[in-house]
Design an enzyme around this catalytic site. Sequence first.
Site, mmCIF file in Angstrom:
data_model
loop_
_atom_site.group_PDB
_atom_site.id
_atom_site.type_symbol
_atom_site.label_atom_id
_atom_site.label_comp_id
_atom_site.label_asym_id
_atom_site.label_seq_id
_atom_site.Cartn_x
_atom_site.Cartn_y
_atom_site.Cartn_z
ATOM 1 C CG ASN A 87 -5.423 55.661 2.808
ATOM 2 O OD1 ASN A 87 -5.566 55.186 3.935
ATOM 3 N ND2 ASN A 87 -4.405 55.349 2.054
ATOM 4 N N GLY B 242 -1.076 54.668 9.545
ATOM 5 C CA GLY B 242 -1.231 56.114 9.372
ATOM 6 C C GLY B 242 0.116 56.767 9.134
ATOM 7 C CD GLU C 130 1.779 47.408 8.527
ATOM 8 O OE1 GLU C 130 2.256 47.629 7.402
ATOM 9 O OE2 GLU C 130 2.140 46.466 9.249
ATOM 10 C CB CYS D 252 0.109 53.620 2.025
ATOM 11 S SG CYS D 252 -0.447 51.929 1.827
ATOM 12 C CD GLU E 136 2.686 59.221 2.239
ATOM 13 O OE1 GLU E 136 2.868 59.433 3.452
ATOM 14 O OE2 GLU E 136 2.021 58.262 1.832
#
Length: 459
Positions: free
Chosen positions: A114, A187, A209, A243, A333
């Site tokens: 992303n 990820g 993360e 994120c 998500e």
Amino acid sequence: MELKAAWEKQKAFFSTNQTKPIAYRLQQLKNLKKLILDHEKDIMTALFQDLKKPEIEAYTGEVGYLLHEIDYTLKNLKRWAKGHVLKTPPINMPGKTYIFPEPYGTVLIISPWNYPFQLLLAPLVGSIAAGNCSILKPSEIAPHTSALVASLIPQYFAPEFISVVEGGVAETKELLSFAFDFIFYTGNSTVARVVMEAASKNLTPVALELGGKNPCIVTEKSDLKVTAREIAWGKFFNAGQTCIAPDYLLVPQSIEQKLTDLLVQTIQEFYGEDPQKSKDYGRIINQRHFKRVSELLQDGKVVAGGKTEEKDLYISPTLLTAVASDARIMKEEIFGPVLPIIAYNNLEDALSIIKQYPKPLVVYMFSKDKKEQTQIAQETSSGGICFNATLSYLVGSSLPFGGVGESGMGKYHGQSSFALFSHPKSILRRSFALRPKIAYPPYSIPLSYMKKLLNYILG
Ligand code: NAD
């Protein structure tokens, strides 16, 4: 075999100690800066090819952010690398007790698609600063950025110091089988479990993360115009594929309509009547994610947006109301430009919704009321909390960034990156003086006396 040879080469190079002098690390950071400055245009083009990233978003979210992180590290590295002195207990006097940061050795950095450039190289800044050798594994889902990085890195760095391995699951799994000294993964949390399991075989420390459902609570005590602008910006930047994007909105019933109207108006102000024509609005990364996010549009009443075009991978900025709590959109998500708006009666109701989910990366709250802010800070757990803003939470190098629980472990950015990629070695340096015989066997000191003495000598 080829991948193993690349890692073994780095191991051998690390053991020569050449990466340890601060001058070497500073020079490598300057090389990284040069790589970015020399190829700024190529980087922006690759990001456009992968995600149709708007120019400003590519610069602020990736290129510019990285340049700042490098400059900040260049400015402060000497100070961070000195370590720090601790209080020395009388038993070890005369002497000195201190922490000396040492590099782990060889580091594996695995990144997602992303922010494919920034999320690969921001951890690298910390890894270089700490004096490690690094293997970079970019995301195969952003192929243009991956290929560009793979072609540029060898032009600026020796492969025994930094190298790139392109590929997907097979290559990553092979890399994970080697005994790296540290693994940094960004990820989703399913793959994070694969990474951690592989790392456990070699007792390799990891930083993970990850993401999650970031709640965004608005209260009546907020400036609704600013709130709408911040939320729309945070949600629709990079077409929602961030994120730390607000995942769902919790708004008091009393102001639900007003805030919804303001959000509709803001989306129009940002992207015009037809966001597909806006140069400031990105696209979904690929067909798989397009399909996944498009399906989520059915989970509520569309009050803005809701348009899709598969061949352009376009999903318009969308607001959904009347979303059932057991709908799929509230179970995973979202990671796309769809914002569910959920009304609540009182703050307790909002808190009970948040608590149904694993710990998110960030909790957002829009409120001027310090009491409300304190309540949210005390009663929720997340990587961080951000009041009255969204994406600016992450920028700048002073605030450590990372998750907790399902949203990850290990914080980075700025000094935290240096600390994350360093082992804080505990050092005691004692002089040969003051070694009273009574400290050693055969013990002549009565126990009753030792009981009195111990607290004093341990400090
Ligand atoms: P992705 O699919 O690109 O995967 C990330 C990396 O894992 C890639 O390099 C990929 O090759 C590798 N990988 C994928 N499957 C694997 C497997 N089975 N075994 C070993 N390696 C494998 O990216 P993604 O996971 O879709 O990224 C999106 C997620 O990342 C979201 O959940 C988002 O919230 C999170 N994220 C977190 C942060 C953060 O800083 N906390 C930043 C960006 C994204």
